[in-house]
Scaffold this motif. Sequence first.
Motif, PDB file in Angstrom:
ATOM      1  N   HIS A 256       0.829  -1.201   0.000  1.00  0.00           N
ATOM      2  CA  HIS A 256       0.000   0.000   0.000  1.00  0.00           C
ATOM      3  C   HIS A 256       0.867   1.256   0.000  1.00  0.00           C
ATOM      4  CE1 HIS A 256      -3.219   2.772   1.019  1.00  0.00           C
ATOM      5  NE2 HIS A 256      -2.562   3.151   2.108  1.00  0.00           N
ATOM      6  N   SER A 294      -0.075  -4.289   3.816  1.00  0.00           N
ATOM      7  CA  SER A 294      -1.439  -4.137   4.282  1.00  0.00           C
ATOM      8  C   SER A 294      -2.184  -5.465   4.212  1.00  0.00           C
ATOM      9  CB  SER A 294      -2.173  -3.097   3.428  1.00  0.00           C
ATOM     10  OG  SER A 294      -3.538  -3.015   3.767  1.00  0.00           O
ATOM     11  N   SER A 310      -1.971  -2.298   8.719  1.00  0.00           N
ATOM     12  CA  SER A 310      -1.078  -1.705   7.734  1.00  0.00           C
ATOM     13  C   SER A 310       0.201  -1.289   8.441  1.00  0.00           C
ATOM     14  CB  SER A 310      -1.741  -0.495   7.075  1.00  0.00           C
ATOM     15  OG  SER A 310      -0.914   0.051   6.071  1.00  0.00           O
TER      16      SER A 310
END
Length: 375
Positions: A256, A294, A310
């Motif tokens: 991410h 994530s 995350s």
Amino acid sequence: MRHLCALLLVRPASTLSARLALAVSLALSSVACEGDDTPPTFFDGGSDASTDVSTDAPIDASDAGTTRAKIIAVHASPDLGAVRVCFALGLQNDGSDGVIAPILPLPKTALAPGTGGALPDLGVDLSQKAMTPYVFLASKITSSTATCDALASSLVAGTDYYILPTIKNGTLTTNTTVLVAMTGCLTQSQDSSADVTTCGATYDAAKGNLATQIFKLDRVIANTARFGASILHVAAPANGVWTALYGSTSVHAAIHPLDGGTDEPIADGVTLDTLAPSSAASLAMPTIDQSSFSVTAANPDGGSPPASMSIPLPLVYEATTGQSTGENAYFAPGVNYTFVFLGDPRASVTLDGGAFNGYALHALAFPNDPALPSQ
């Protein structure tokens, strides 16, 4: 009383535990807190649950120069303390002819809960051997010179050490990397808080369910300019909690970008004790200090994920290696990595004194073809 508080105390940001707490506390805030912040026996660090990360040698993406199978060991049990490992070698898959190797237990520094690392080359071709792991509580090893065979004869099985299921003959083939994850829990008489939610569906209160989960890692590089990644889901407590709360029995994983860019998916619908994809996903090389690993719980009814985690890649590196610098060399293009998702979303990230709690929900990452430490 079980400690179910996921709104975590953030300590000074100079420590891994505080920074990791900051990264995951908001993501896990949907889990309820019962109001008792006294760590129960289940998450008690104790004398045999040291959080020191093994630092025999840094793990990097280079080849150690051996064709023998490489072994990465991961401590994913929700209630066993710090351990060192021995092996009995034989030919029979039931372990009946196994002879304990007369070597010092591995690694040199105890394998703490929630950690892992590559083991040294044992100097033996294991491709036609059955290997039975003997897992010794580090606190029970009082001699620095005691070899594995001596420990097995002097300590008590089922209390001081545990014999895990045999890794079958033919598993540890040449030119492969095998990740061996220790999963499951002790008997309820040894841990009164152990249950199916925490320990997995196979948990038996009278027998426990300590086990080895074996995974062969993909060492084939699809594109030398890209970043290879798989996720290994061995977070039995997260699976149990998220299934009970949300009906979620699988997770999605991605890299991410922290700047709001598009996620790079690793795998979708990953169930407990599964490595996915088996051939590492080929992703765009992330900017390490601007990306996170994530994991989100899959919503069985569709819609937004009910829970997620995350963690910035530098913190994944730090949790894996115990080092606070070097992540840009560790995460490199043209290398495949396995991200190991493990731990319990109900456990505080920090222990008393601010040390990182290896039983908490977090992630590790290992290159699929690691350099090996010396014995």
